[in-house]
Motif scaffolding. Structure first.
Motif, PDB file in Angstrom:
ATOM      1  N   GLN A  13     -14.562  58.935  84.497  1.00 43.54           N
ATOM      2  CA  GLN A  13     -13.940  58.597  85.779  1.00 43.54           C
ATOM      3  C   GLN A  13     -12.587  59.280  85.926  1.00 43.54           C
ATOM      4  OE1 GLN A  13     -15.411  57.071  88.270  1.00 43.54           O
ATOM      5  NE2 GLN A  13     -17.234  56.826  87.013  1.00 43.54           N
ATOM      6  N   MET A  60     -23.301  57.741  86.372  1.00 38.38           N
ATOM      7  CA  MET A  60     -23.101  56.742  85.338  1.00 38.38           C
ATOM      8  C   MET A  60     -24.207  55.696  85.335  1.00 38.38           C
ATOM      9  SD  MET A  60     -20.975  57.742  83.570  1.00 38.38           S
ATOM     10  CE  MET A  60     -19.711  57.232  82.535  1.00 38.38           C
ATOM     11  N   ASP A  61     -25.004  55.667  86.369  1.00 35.17           N
ATOM     12  CA  ASP A  61     -26.094  54.698  86.401  1.00 35.17           C
ATOM     13  C   ASP A  61     -27.103  54.972  85.296  1.00 35.17           C
ATOM     14  OD1 ASP A  61     -25.022  53.351  88.551  1.00 35.17           O
ATOM     15  OD2 ASP A  61     -26.058  54.586  90.028  1.00 35.17           O
ATOM     16  N   GLU A  62     -27.297  56.254  84.970  1.00 34.21           N
ATOM     17  CA  GLU A  62     -28.246  56.614  83.923  1.00 34.21           C
ATOM     18  C   GLU A  62     -27.773  56.109  82.563  1.00 34.21           C
ATOM     19  OE1 GLU A  62     -29.734  60.706  81.899  1.00 34.21           O
ATOM     20  OE2 GLU A  62     -29.737  60.651  84.091  1.00 34.21           O
ATOM     21  N   THR A  63     -26.486  56.265  82.275  1.00 32.33           N
ATOM     22  CA  THR A  63     -25.984  55.787  80.987  1.00 32.33           C
ATOM     23  C   THR A  63     -25.957  54.262  80.933  1.00 32.33           C
ATOM     24  OG1 THR A  63     -23.696  55.964  81.754  1.00 32.33           O
ATOM     25  CG2 THR A  63     -24.589  57.830  80.531  1.00 32.33           C
ATOM     26  N   ARG A  64     -25.653  53.634  82.046  1.00 33.05           N
ATOM     27  CA  ARG A  64     -25.674  52.166  82.091  1.00 33.05           C
ATOM     28  C   ARG A  64     -27.087  51.663  81.815  1.00 33.05           C
ATOM     29  NH1 ARG A  64     -22.223  48.630  85.218  1.00 33.05           N
ATOM     30  NH2 ARG A  64     -21.390  50.589  85.944  1.00 33.05           N
ATOM     31  N   GLU A  65     -28.073  52.311  82.422  1.00 26.03           N
ATOM     32  CA  GLU A  65     -29.465  51.931  82.210  1.00 26.03           C
ATOM     33  C   GLU A  65     -29.863  52.161  80.751  1.00 26.03           C
ATOM     34  OE1 GLU A  65     -33.888  53.367  83.628  1.00 26.03           O
ATOM     35  OE2 GLU A  65     -32.187  53.732  84.966  1.00 26.03           O
ATOM     36  N   GLN A  69     -28.336  49.386  78.664  1.00 27.41           N
ATOM     37  CA  GLN A  69     -29.039  48.125  78.904  1.00 27.41           C
ATOM     38  C   GLN A  69     -30.388  48.098  78.189  1.00 27.41           C
ATOM     39  OE1 GLN A  69     -29.118  47.969  83.180  1.00 27.41           O
ATOM     40  NE2 GLN A  69     -27.198  46.838  83.311  1.00 27.41           N
ATOM     41  N   GLN A 101     -16.953  56.028  79.681  1.00 26.40           N
ATOM     42  CA  GLN A 101     -17.053  55.876  81.136  1.00 26.40           C
ATOM     43  C   GLN A 101     -15.677  56.021  81.783  1.00 26.40           C
ATOM     44  OE1 GLN A 101     -18.732  52.142  82.379  1.00 26.40           O
ATOM     45  NE2 GLN A 101     -19.137  52.864  84.431  1.00 26.40           N
TER      46      GLN A 101
END
Length: 144
Positions: free
Chosen positions: A61, A1-6, A9, A57
């Motif tokens: 999860q 999920m870090d990729e989608t958060r980035e 942003q 997201q």
């Protein structure tokens, strides 16, 4: 999920840059009345993007938690997920519809046009980021 958060942003940052440039252009050309509707349209688009991103997201999860769970529990979680989706849609669409109905009663045509352009700024940021990514990937493959 870090990729989608980035991704979200960076998209919001690009939309902020576009909004700043558009607002400065409007002020420079003597159209300060259009700045508030433009930013309101952008704010609506951002809220909808963040809502969908948060919803997706949550779905991811929930799907991760079903690994190794019994079939009955998977069925209950699937039903809960569908209910969550319906609740999200039933809350989001009437609120957006009411907002747009209220704005059409409050603003004149020129303010509504600025609102729509502001709403489209986020979509332009997404499209420009995609085109930029395609062009940079194409440039790196041409050199090889």
């Amino acid at each position: 999920m870090d990729e989608t958060r980035e991704y979200v942003q960076k998209t919001l940052r690009a939309a902020g840059i576009l909004a700043t440039c558009a607002s400065l252009c409007l002020a420079n050309f003597g159209l300060p009345w259009a700045i508030v509707p433009l930013l309101a349209g952008l704010a609506l688009a951002v809220v909808l993007l963040l809502g969908w991103w948060g919803f997706i997201q949550a779905l991811v999860q929930a799907a991760k938690k079903t690994v190794g769970v019994s079939a009955g529990e998977k069925s209950r979680r699937k039903t809960r997920t569908v209910a969550l989706f319906l609740l999200f849609a039933l809350v989001k669409y009437p609120l957006v519809g009411a907002l747009i109905w209220w704005l059409t009663r409050l603003w004149a045509t020129r303010e509504l046009a600025a609102f729509v352009i502001g709403f489209l700024l986020l979509h332009a940021a997404i499209a420009l980021r995609a085109v930029g990514k395609i062009l940079t990937e194409q440039g790196t493959t041409d050199k090889k």
